[in-house]
Design a protein around this motif. Structure first.
Motif, PDB file in Angstrom:
ATOM      1  N   LEU A   3       0.838  -1.195   0.000  1.00  0.00           N
ATOM      2  CA  LEU A   3       0.000   0.000   0.000  1.00  0.00           C
ATOM      3  C   LEU A   3       0.873   1.245   0.000  1.00  0.00           C
ATOM      4  O   LEU A   3       0.638   2.192  -0.747  1.00  0.00           O
ATOM      5  CB  LEU A   3      -0.929   0.009   1.225  1.00  0.00           C
ATOM      6  CG  LEU A   3      -2.080  -0.987   1.207  1.00  0.00           C
ATOM      7  CD1 LEU A   3      -2.779  -1.026   2.561  1.00  0.00           C
ATOM      8  CD2 LEU A   3      -3.087  -0.612   0.125  1.00  0.00           C
ATOM      9  N   THR A   4       1.909   1.227   0.844  1.00  0.00           N
ATOM     10  CA  THR A   4       2.801   2.380   0.920  1.00  0.00           C
ATOM     11  C   THR A   4       3.491   2.612  -0.421  1.00  0.00           C
ATOM     12  O   THR A   4       3.462   3.711  -0.967  1.00  0.00           O
ATOM     13  CB  THR A   4       3.887   2.154   1.987  1.00  0.00           C
ATOM     14  OG1 THR A   4       3.274   1.698   3.175  1.00  0.00           O
ATOM     15  CG2 THR A   4       4.646   3.427   2.253  1.00  0.00           C
ATOM     16  N   ALA A   5       4.100   1.548  -0.961  1.00  0.00           N
ATOM     17  CA  ALA A   5       4.856   1.699  -2.207  1.00  0.00           C
ATOM     18  C   ALA A   5       3.937   2.083  -3.358  1.00  0.00           C
ATOM     19  O   ALA A   5       4.243   2.985  -4.134  1.00  0.00           O
ATOM     20  CB  ALA A   5       5.588   0.406  -2.524  1.00  0.00           C
ATOM     21  N   GLY A   6       2.787   1.393  -3.463  1.00  0.00           N
ATOM     22  CA  GLY A   6       1.872   1.672  -4.559  1.00  0.00           C
ATOM     23  C   GLY A   6       1.361   3.096  -4.549  1.00  0.00           C
ATOM     24  O   GLY A   6       1.434   3.809  -5.553  1.00  0.00           O
ATOM     25  N   SER A   7       0.867   3.529  -3.395  1.00  0.00           N
ATOM     26  CA  SER A   7       0.358   4.897  -3.311  1.00  0.00           C
ATOM     27  C   SER A   7       1.464   5.903  -3.556  1.00  0.00           C
ATOM     28  O   SER A   7       1.273   6.896  -4.260  1.00  0.00           O
ATOM     29  CB  SER A   7      -0.255   5.167  -1.940  1.00  0.00           C
ATOM     30  OG  SER A   7      -1.042   4.087  -1.544  1.00  0.00           O
ATOM     31  N   GLY A   8       2.637   5.654  -2.977  1.00  0.00           N
ATOM     32  CA  GLY A   8       3.755   6.587  -3.143  1.00  0.00           C
ATOM     33  C   GLY A   8       4.140   6.740  -4.601  1.00  0.00           C
ATOM     34  O   GLY A   8       4.319   7.847  -5.092  1.00  0.00           O
ATOM     35  N   LEU A   9       4.257   5.610  -5.297  1.00  0.00           N
ATOM     36  CA  LEU A   9       4.683   5.668  -6.688  1.00  0.00           C
ATOM     37  C   LEU A   9       3.665   6.372  -7.573  1.00  0.00           C
ATOM     38  O   LEU A   9       4.024   7.023  -8.538  1.00  0.00           O
ATOM     39  CB  LEU A   9       4.946   4.260  -7.207  1.00  0.00           C
ATOM     40  CG  LEU A   9       6.246   3.680  -6.692  1.00  0.00           C
ATOM     41  CD1 LEU A   9       6.367   2.220  -7.088  1.00  0.00           C
ATOM     42  CD2 LEU A   9       7.424   4.468  -7.232  1.00  0.00           C
ATOM     43  N   LEU A  10       2.371   6.220  -7.259  1.00  0.00           N
ATOM     44  CA  LEU A  10       1.358   6.927  -8.028  1.00  0.00           C
ATOM     45  C   LEU A  10       1.347   8.406  -7.669  1.00  0.00           C
ATOM     46  O   LEU A  10       1.191   9.279  -8.523  1.00  0.00           O
ATOM     47  CB  LEU A  10      -0.032   6.344  -7.742  1.00  0.00           C
ATOM     48  CG  LEU A  10      -0.433   5.092  -8.504  1.00  0.00           C
ATOM     49  CD1 LEU A  10      -1.827   4.682  -8.076  1.00  0.00           C
ATOM     50  CD2 LEU A  10      -0.399   5.351  -9.996  1.00  0.00           C
ATOM     51  N   ALA A  11       1.499   8.686  -6.372  1.00  0.00           N
ATOM     52  CA  ALA A  11       1.341  10.054  -5.903  1.00  0.00           C
ATOM     53  C   ALA A  11       2.485  10.956  -6.338  1.00  0.00           C
ATOM     54  O   ALA A  11       2.283  12.141  -6.577  1.00  0.00           O
ATOM     55  CB  ALA A  11       1.224  10.073  -4.380  1.00  0.00           C
TER      56      ALA A  11
END
Lengths: 324, 300, 246
Positions: A122-130
């Motif tokens: 969740l952290t990596a996915g959201s971070g990479l999109l954001a």
């Protein structure tokens, strides 16, 4: 007179701390019942991932830990050091592949993902999109074109006014409305998208601060060399802006990790979520203190690791220090 | 950006507008189709229907037969209760802890440092759950003097009945935000030149007096902007109250939406509420900022 | 004798009533070194910044190396000029996040599409000419002001320009560092480069300039050869300025 008060205060505090510390240690060793933690370690790590495939999310977690250790404690120099950024960028797609499956691994639906592996994802996915979205918003807000400027500003200000839990909750409800009828995306993906939309606004402000710190003379210097506005942005302005914004951005990253815990309220079974379902289990009822202390320790370690990585990154990107 | 290009800009602007409109059009198309399909829309009539759910904590009289609108108002008041008291206590704690970092007492310094290092690395939600389940629900029944009575059903303080939920949300918010405020105060104090400390010490002023009258006032301009964002954070974080069953604005909205299914109207109402809250807090802090800067200017 | 820069009646104002350039006309021949002097606010910086499009014109016509730059010029034209007109700023404006070598080779690689190896070789040669070859792998923050300015000159030269513009190149330097930069500029002039230099350095003007132009309040007051200008300036204002400087 002050000295005496000082000494007395110190003694009192020391005595209090000593007593508190002793009772805590005593309880930790004798009074606490750690079965709720010990017997459920796999659950905390990977949730209710199918047993046979457990090695996949575990491998994911182990890979991240190994990479952290190498980055922070490994030898300072050496050619292989250059491959580190590449390894780090490979972590996200690798993680998604390991967890989701496909291409040789049997597919596992997102409803079976859980525990710390889900937290990391969740952290990596959201971070990479954001991150890219945030950069675009920051550039948009500084644009001369009124449409871009107004739109970016409105988005940023709105997102920063609403609490995260509301964005996540309404994300679950409202995102499906934006999709053509019949197309469905699972809960985890909805959460990641909502989270990314939220974080992008904060990242935008941090990047904007970085951009503001770069004097216009840098843009001029790039312009007189014949660089196009896009080249000047890419080669001269943005690299410098990122270095300035780095401390704030890494702060956001730590916040991202911590805020994944909010997904527990939505029913996702990341680290906190899975703990809550455990505590509802009659076998472990009432073991709040042990579970919460265990969770606090895990989050504390993870956040501290991120903070150390952040400081490492800051030093690496400081051109003067790394030239030595 | 230097005005070096002109005609190119027009085409870029046009291109962006067209792209945004196309994307927006796609979204709007999807929304309208889905809204018609699911029967959602923009209609606020349901606000006046009876709510049908009970609220554990009510500042004003409330019954399940009252309207949804009234339930939301109660939620608003519960939020304000915890936010206003939280802001006050968090500031006091934060300033004390932040100032303690400049103390000559090494123990005080390390305690404050440890507090900040611990609290900021653990998610707020986890801390809230800790305060609720472990601390306040686990309180033994003890009267403390005639005016205070502590138990696992709340705290009775000078005639006021403070529920476990309220206490845990308040404590969690205060402890968490206090740590962030402590860091801000520490930064602000550090920004005041060493010369000021030496000056008041050589005049014989005590540490406490010097801090309060000399250093802190000069640290304020550096502190206030960051303080404002922490206040806004506290207001937003108060919504986590739903996790411990405190009926704040968000929790009531959540229940309302779950019952009536009116997600879009609920979202708009919540959005408006928080924009309003945001405005009030930012506005208040802006006034204070101006007052503080004004006083500093005049003293020069 | 070719004309590198021809300016006719340039006018630019920042606010109504206040003209930074008030009808400036001049010609710069190829290979000439023109020094522009004047009190602050005289418009000398604004003038040379119009030569590479950093400042726009309100009216008047400007021909730089055969390219017309006037009030309505296109961005692409301006960018084409910039490869042929190099500029050195008062504050050096090196890119702090790039090494010296990268600072110099960036434009040749990205704008002129040269190969990386060739560009870096060129950069080393230029650093050699400037006498600071050993600084190639350091970063701007590690160099003194005089060294940074010489890197800035090398960076501008890397594009092989036909004209070099200098906007008060030594004003931000410590007095001990000024000489090394002026020496580099002297070398450049000796090599036949067309240069327009805004500076207060009278010694440099006397020795290196082919012509000295004095500006005040957006207008050209006087233009003559350095000998005549310094010993016997025609205009009252020029004489007053010179007496304040010496």
């Amino acid at each position: 007179m002050n000295r005496w008060l000082d000494r007395w205060l110190t003694l009192m505090l020391l005595a209090l701390l000593g007593w508190a510390g002793w009772s805590c240690l005593h309880w930790l060793w004798h009074g606490a019942d750690w079965t709720v933690v010990v017997t459920n370690l796999p659950l905390y790590a990977v949730g209710s991932y199918p047993d046979a495939e457990r090695w996949r999310p575990l491998l994911c977690i182990v890979a991240v830990v190994v990479l952290i250790v190498i980055t922070l404690l490994g030898p300072r120099h050496g050619g292989w050091r250059r491959s580190l950024p590449l390894l780090w960028s490979a972590m996200a797609p690798l993680g998604i592949w390991l967890l989701a499956g496909g291409l040789g691994l049997s597919p596992v639906g997102t409803q079976s993902w859980g525990g710390f592996s889900l937290t990391l994802l969740l952290t990596a996915g959201s971070g990479l999109l954001a991150l890219p979205l945030g950069v675009l918003l920051a550039l948009g807000r500084r644009s001369d074109l009124p449409v871009l400027r107004g739109g970016s500003t409105a988005y940023i200000e709105l997102m920063r006014a609403i609490p995260l839990i509301a964005v996540l909750f309404f994300g679950q409800l409202l995102i499906p409305l934006f999709l053509p009828p019949g197309v469905e995306i699972n809960r985890v993906l909805r959460a990641v998208v909502a989270f990314a939309l939220f974080a992008a606004a904060y990242i935008a402000e941090d990047v904007r601060g970085g951009l503001q710190a770069i004097p216009p003379t840098q843009r001029e210097a790039a312009a007189v060399l014949g660089l196009s506005p896009w080249q000047s942005l890419q080669l001269v302005v943005l690299p410098q802006a990122f270095r300035v914004a780095l401390p704030s951005l890494t702060n956001q990253a730590v916040g991202l990790l911590q805020n994944t815990s909010l997904m527990a309220i939505l029913g996702l079974v990341e680290l906190l979520g899975i703990s809550r379902s455990l505590l509802a289990n009659p076998a472990f009822i009432g073991r709040y203190l042990e579970v919460y202390i265990w969770l606090a320790a895990v989050y504390w370690l993870a956040c501290t690791a991120m903070a150390l990585l952040a400081r490492h990154l800051e030093i690496q990107l400081d051109p003067v220090r790394s030239a030595r | 950006m230097p005005q070096m290009f002109r005609r190119g800009r027009f085409w870029i602007q046009l291109g962006v507008v067209v792209a945004l409109m196309a994307f927006g059009g796609l979204l709007i198309n999807n929304i309208t189709v889905n809204l018609i399909r699911t029967g959602l829309g923009l209609d606020f009539g349901w606000l006046w229907r009876p709510a049908g759910f009970a609220l554990a904590e009510t500042a004003l009289p409330y019954a399940p037969t009252d309207s949804y609108a009234w339930a939301l108002v109660i939620g608003w008041m519960n939020s304000l209760k915890v936010i206003l008291v939280g802001l006050l206590l968090a500031t006091m704690l934060g300033v004390a802890a932040g100032a303690a970092r400049s103390s000559r007492n090494r123990l005080l310094r390390s305690l404050s440092g440890g507090y900040v290092a611990l609290i900021r690395q653990v998610p707020l939600l986890l801390q809230l759950l800790f305060w609720y389940f472990v601390a306040f629900l686990g309180l033994p029944d003890t009267p403390v003097g005639g005016l205070i009575h502590v138990s696992n059903q709340g705290i009775r303080l000078l005639g006021l009945n403070l529920s476990v939920e309220f206490c845990s949300v308040l404590t969690g918010l205060v402890v968490f935000t206090g740590a962030s405020i402590a860091e801000i105060v520490r930064g602000g104090i550090n920004a005041v030149s060493r010369g000021q400390w030496e000056a008041f010490r050589s005049l014989g002023l005590s540490e406490g007096l010097g801090l309060r009258r000399i250093v802190l006032p000069q640290a304020l301009p550096a502190i206030l902007p960051a303080l404002t964002s922490q206040y806004l954070n506290l207001a937003k974080n108060s919504t986590l109250a739903i996790a411990v069953g405190y009926a704040d604005l968000y929790a009531v909205s959540d229940t309302t939406i779950t019952q009536t299914g009116r997600a879009i109207e609920g979202f708009l109402l919540l959005l408006l509420s928080f924009l309003l809250l945001n405005l009030v807090i930012s506005g208040g802090m802006a006034l204070m900022n101006r007052a503080v800067l004004g006083r500093l200017q005049r003293s020069r | 004798m070719t004309i590198a820069i021809r300016a006719t009646d340039l006018v630019k104002s920042y606010s109504p009533g206040l003209n930074a350039l008030d009808g400036v006309s001049l010609e710069v021949t190829t290979g000439e070194v023109l020094v522009v002097m004047g009190p602050s606010g005289s418009g000398k910086s604004t003038l040379i910044r119009t030569f590479n499009g950093l400042e726009t014109l309100d009216s008047g016509s400007l021909d730089v190396l055969g390219v017309r730059l006037d009030a309505a010029h296109e961005e692409r034209q301006v960018r084409a000029i910039r490869e042929r007109v190099g500029m050195v700023f008062q504050q050096f404006n090196l890119f702090p996040h790039l090494s010296i070598l990268d600072n110099i080779s960036l434009a040749p690689i990205k704008v002129q599409k040269r190969a990386k190896a060739a560009a870096e070789q060129l950069a080393i040669e230029l650093l050699d000419q400037m006498g600071i070859r050993e600084q190639a792998h350091k970063y701007p923050a590690q160099l003194s002001g005089g060294q940074q300015q010489r890197v800035a000159i090398a960076r501008a030269l890397a594009l092989d320009p036909e004209v070099m513009l200098f906007d008060e190149p030594t004003s931000a330097l410590d007095p001990e560092r000024v000489k090394e930069v002026l020496d580099a500029m002297r070398q450049l002039a000796k090599g036949g480069m067309t240069m327009v230099v805004v500076t207060h350095e009278l010694g440099f003007a006397r020795e290196v300039a082919d012509r000295v132009m004095f500006m005040d309040q957006g207008r050209v007051i006087e233009t003559s050869d350095p000998q005549s200008f310094f010993s016997n300036a025609k205009e009252e204002r020029s004489r007053r300025f010179l007496s304040q400087m010496m």
